[in-house]
Design an enzyme around this catalytic site. Structure first.
Site, mmCIF file in Angstrom:
data_model
loop_
_atom_site.group_PDB
_atom_site.id
_atom_site.type_symbol
_atom_site.label_atom_id
_atom_site.label_comp_id
_atom_site.label_asym_id
_atom_site.label_seq_id
_atom_site.Cartn_x
_atom_site.Cartn_y
_atom_site.Cartn_z
ATOM 1 N N ARG A 115 0.863 -1.181 0.000
ATOM 2 C CA ARG A 115 0.000 0.000 0.000
ATOM 3 C C ARG A 115 0.898 1.229 0.000
ATOM 4 O O ARG A 115 1.485 1.573 1.033
ATOM 5 C CB ARG A 115 -0.871 -0.025 1.273
ATOM 6 C CG ARG A 115 -1.971 1.012 1.320
ATOM 7 C CD ARG A 115 -2.517 1.121 2.749
ATOM 8 N NE ARG A 115 -1.601 1.890 3.584
ATOM 9 C CZ ARG A 115 -1.498 1.778 4.904
ATOM 10 N NH1 ARG A 115 -2.240 0.926 5.563
ATOM 11 N NH2 ARG A 115 -0.635 2.524 5.580
ATOM 12 N N HIS A 167 -3.333 4.510 4.854
ATOM 13 C CA HIS A 167 -4.544 3.680 4.943
ATOM 14 C C HIS A 167 -5.724 4.459 4.375
ATOM 15 O O HIS A 167 -6.465 3.968 3.529
ATOM 16 C CB HIS A 167 -4.810 3.306 6.400
ATOM 17 C CG HIS A 167 -6.185 2.774 6.654
ATOM 18 N ND1 HIS A 167 -6.613 1.569 6.147
ATOM 19 C CD2 HIS A 167 -7.238 3.297 7.334
ATOM 20 C CE1 HIS A 167 -7.870 1.377 6.515
ATOM 21 N NE2 HIS A 167 -8.278 2.407 7.230
ATOM 22 N N TYR A 216 4.721 5.086 11.557
ATOM 23 C CA TYR A 216 4.941 3.647 11.783
ATOM 24 C C TYR A 216 5.769 2.952 10.711
ATOM 25 O O TYR A 216 6.038 1.775 10.830
ATOM 26 C CB TYR A 216 3.602 2.928 11.974
ATOM 27 C CG TYR A 216 2.570 3.134 10.868
ATOM 28 C CD1 TYR A 216 2.645 2.412 9.684
ATOM 29 C CD2 TYR A 216 1.521 4.050 11.020
ATOM 30 C CE1 TYR A 216 1.702 2.590 8.691
ATOM 31 C CE2 TYR A 216 0.577 4.231 10.032
ATOM 32 C CZ TYR A 216 0.664 3.500 8.867
ATOM 33 O OH TYR A 216 -0.271 3.686 7.880
#
Lengths: 340, 377
Positions: free
Chosen positions: B269, B273, B282
């Protein structure tokens, strides 16, 4: 390869005296016979006929693509039923006991209830979820609960509960015919009580959204549904001996709540007691009380009273009758409202 | 990709038909499923990927401008989505999660319609009765719906007839995170015991919001499927040709009555998100750079260029189509209006419900109370 059952099965006719479990069985049988897209799904509903034998004999007559023993996964039962409904089937799911519906709660509330709305009416989900509910059968924990209000609180679901074999027979067929998802709460403590059932009756003539006055009276309206309708009728007999006339309203549906029928009764009697096995707190009785207060304020002679379960986990079987709305507790509430 | 041979991101055994440099890699098992791809087909895939990426970036920009409430990007996953979607037949049914914009495009959904959900003017956005179901935001719930749908197809007798215009497969897209959900595992149980004609297509994009795949699994996710009795394959998700081939194989198995198949497409990805997420908290930019060099569009383009199948004229036409799409997205999104207020009461039920009717009547009267004598607010 087609998996549609080629079998045909006899459908009984005429008026018979049947227990509620057999009346529901007859309704399911008739729905299966009338529409190839009706199918039953659940745990142990096939050869065993369900733990309460409600589906007894249907597997033998309709085969295992129409009467499906599912894996032991309630979310899976309802989730796959949604997919089958999207493909044009009319699944009737059995949740084995009230206390085991919660693994399916997500599928029921986030998916089944909302898909018609989310699709702006393009998708309909004619799924019926049958749930044996309520106590008074001396069962161990998780087998005696009344979670119906959790579903009534969820828009998009219809929630109904029959109180007699005759109503169970017509209402289950009406539920299967409904384009909306229906939670069908079967009062398991009344499964074995017999009543006359007209097997030629059309699918429920009242529809799934009307309450019914099952006993006329003039002093107090007692509102009940499912297993407590019989309790209310017994209370009416007992009170009549003491000169108090109770009118009993069987809600039949708790979503939608037929406020009009209840209000019409309370305007005449001026008093209202609501009886259900589910806990009183935030329950159907609370909603009835609020609506009756709004609609009948100037007719009321006393506050609306509620009789039902306490705010606690369902207690041990040996003490369940302390928890359940007994005849005496209903009569106590009637006395209190009369004495107000 | 990780070279931990047993870890969830292991690249051992990944099916690949195009190397990251675009060279055709031969695969004894799956070559045959890509054999019918013409250079026209490959150019169409390339064009679709470019258009969907433009869609993704326009939508992200529109969210930043306040035109969308939220957007979930699919950048980086175009190879998995467009390759697999091209393997489907007209009668097949797709159950997407909420990031399958590439699949939506290939299945004929007009891309601006996807943004109706994200603008907050609709909870669907398209007609789901033509083979592409609505997005599902509750993680993994739709995997059961796909399985049930496939059980219906089976009952309709549209499996194993041998007629390619009839035999039907149902494919469901979900992510690595959702494989931890009970519903996904229950779906595999139901599919296996019912021999349901369904393809489980897991896009392992390595991140479930901030949680890496290692928080969902300690072994490759596809390894779970055989335990359910479902054959599985792991594929390079940034290789659209390999994704096409394995999906064709899996879909054919379903159509032929051989039951369910699990595909794990290992991809990445590239975006957040959603537009509300901040991946800098992160993951590292080095990791993102590594995956940028494995971009699925670059890979197919390199292949087409090397084989002399990508003319400057075609590229110019694709670039122009992307510009036109971008313009159309901006115009259409800005013009998308909320439905009329009273419409919130519509379609709660398919048949009349007295509570809804009562609330609608109250609301209508309440709204009317604000009008003056001339009917003006």
């Amino acid at each position: 390869m087609t998996m549609t059952s080629e079998r045909t099965a006899p459908v009984a006719t005429g008026v018979q005296r049947l227990p509620m479990a057999k009346a529901i069985n007859a309704g399911l049988r008739r729905a299966l016979a009338e529409d190839d897209h009706v199918m039953l799904m659940g745990e142990d509903i096939g050869r065993l006929g369900g733990v309460f034998r409600v589906t007894d004999g249907l597997h033998a007559d309709f085969g295992d693509t129409r009467v499906v023993d599912t894996p032991l996964a309630e979310s899976g039962i309802v989730g796959t039923a949604i997919g089958l409904a999207l493909r044009g089937y009319r699944p009737v799911c059995e949740i084995q006991f009230d206390g085991f519906i919660f693994p399916a709660f997500d599928q029921i509330t986030t998916q089944l209830a909302k898909m018609h709305y989310r699709s702006r009416g393009r998708l309909t989900l004619p799924v019926v979820i049958r749930v044996p509910f309520g106590g008074a059968i001396g069962a161990i924990e998780h087998h005696s609960e009344s979670p119906e209000v959790l579903f009534a609180h969820t828009a998009g679901l219809r929630v109904v509960s029959p109180s007699t074999p005759a109503e169970a027979y017509t209402m289950i067929r009406q539920a299967i015919a409904s384009p909306d998802p229906v939670l069908f709460f079967e009062p398991k403590s009344r499964y074995w009580e017999k009543g006359e059932v007209d097997l030629d009756a059309p699918a429920d003539p009242l529809g799934l959204d009307k309450a019914r006055v099952v006993r006329p009276g003039t002093d107090v309206t007692v509102v009940a549904y499912g297993p407590t309708v019989a309790t209310a009728l017994k209370a009416a007999d007992a009170a009549a001996a003491e000169g108090t006339s109770i009118e009993v309203v069987d809600l039949r549906a708790i979503s939608p709540l037929d406020v009009a029928t209840v209000a019409e009764s309370v305007r005449r009697t001026g008093r209202c007691v609501v009886v259900h096995e589910a806990p009183v707190l935030y329950g159907v009785g609370a909603e009835v009380a609020a609506r009756v207060t709004e609609e009948c304020f100037y007719s009321l002679e006393a506050p609306v009273l509620r009789v039902g379960g306490f705010h606690m986990p369902y207690p041990v079987a040996k003490l369940e009758h302390e928890y359940l709305p007994s005849l005496d507790r209903v009569l106590d509430a009637v006395d209190r409202t009369m004495g107000f | 990709m990780s070279h931990d041979p047993t870890g969830p991101l292991s690249d051992i055994g990944l099916v690949q038909l195009l190397a990251p440099t675009g060279e055709r890699v031969h695969d004894e098992r799956f070559d045959t499923y890509a054999a019918d791809l013409t250079s026209d087909d490959l150019r169409t895939m390339y064009r679709d990927m470019v258009l969907v990426r433009r869609f993704d970036r326009e939508a992200t920009a529109l969210q930043r401008q306040g035109e969308l409430a939220l957007f979930a990007q699919c950048e980086g996953q175009e190879g998995a989505q467009i390759g697999s979607a091209h393997a489907l037949a007209a009668q097949d049914q797709v159950f997407p999660s909420y990031r399958e914009h590439g699949v939506a495009h290939v299945r004929g959904i007009d891309l601006p319609d996807v943004l109706r959900l994200f603008r907050g003017v609709d909870q669907g956005g398209w007609d789901p009765t033509h083979g592409f179901h609505l997005y599902t935001l509750v993680i993994g719930s739709h995997v059961l719906h796909a399985t049930g749908y496939a059980m219906g197809v089976q009952r309709d007798g549209l499996v194993g007839t041998g007629d390619p215009a009839k035999d039907t497969t149902t494919i469901v897209y979900f992510g690595d995170g959702s494989t931890a959900q009970g519903d996904v595992n229950e779906a595999m149980v139901f599919a296996a015991v019912n021999h349901a004609p369904v393809v489980f297509f897991c896009q392992n994009n390595q991140w479930a919001i901030s949680e890496p795949t290692s928080r969902q699994a300690v072994r490759p996710i596809a390894d779970r499927a055989p335990g359910f009795g479902i054959p599985s394959v792991r594929v390079d998700g940034n290789d659209p040709v390999a994704c096409y081939a394995v999906t064709r194989w899996a879909a054919q198995r379903a159509r032929d009555g051989q039951g369910p198949t699990f595909v794990e497409a290992l991809t990445y990805r590239m975006g957040a998100h959603t537009t509300s997420d901040d991946p800098t908290r992160y993951r590292t930019s080095e990791e993102e750079e590594t995956w940028r060099r494995r971009d699925p569009i670059d890979r197919l383009r390199a292949h087409l260029v090397a084989s002399g199948e990508l003319s400057p004229a075609f590229e110019a036409e694709v670039a122009q189509a992307a510009d036109e799409l971008g313009e159309r997205i901006r115009t259409q999104v800005r013009a998308m209006q909320a439905p009329a207020k009273a419409e919130i009461f519509e379609h709660v039920y398919a048949t009349a419900h007295s509570v809804v009717d009562g609330e609608r009547a109250w609301y209508t009267e309440y709204e009317r109370s604000f009008l003056d004598a001339e009917g003006q607010r």
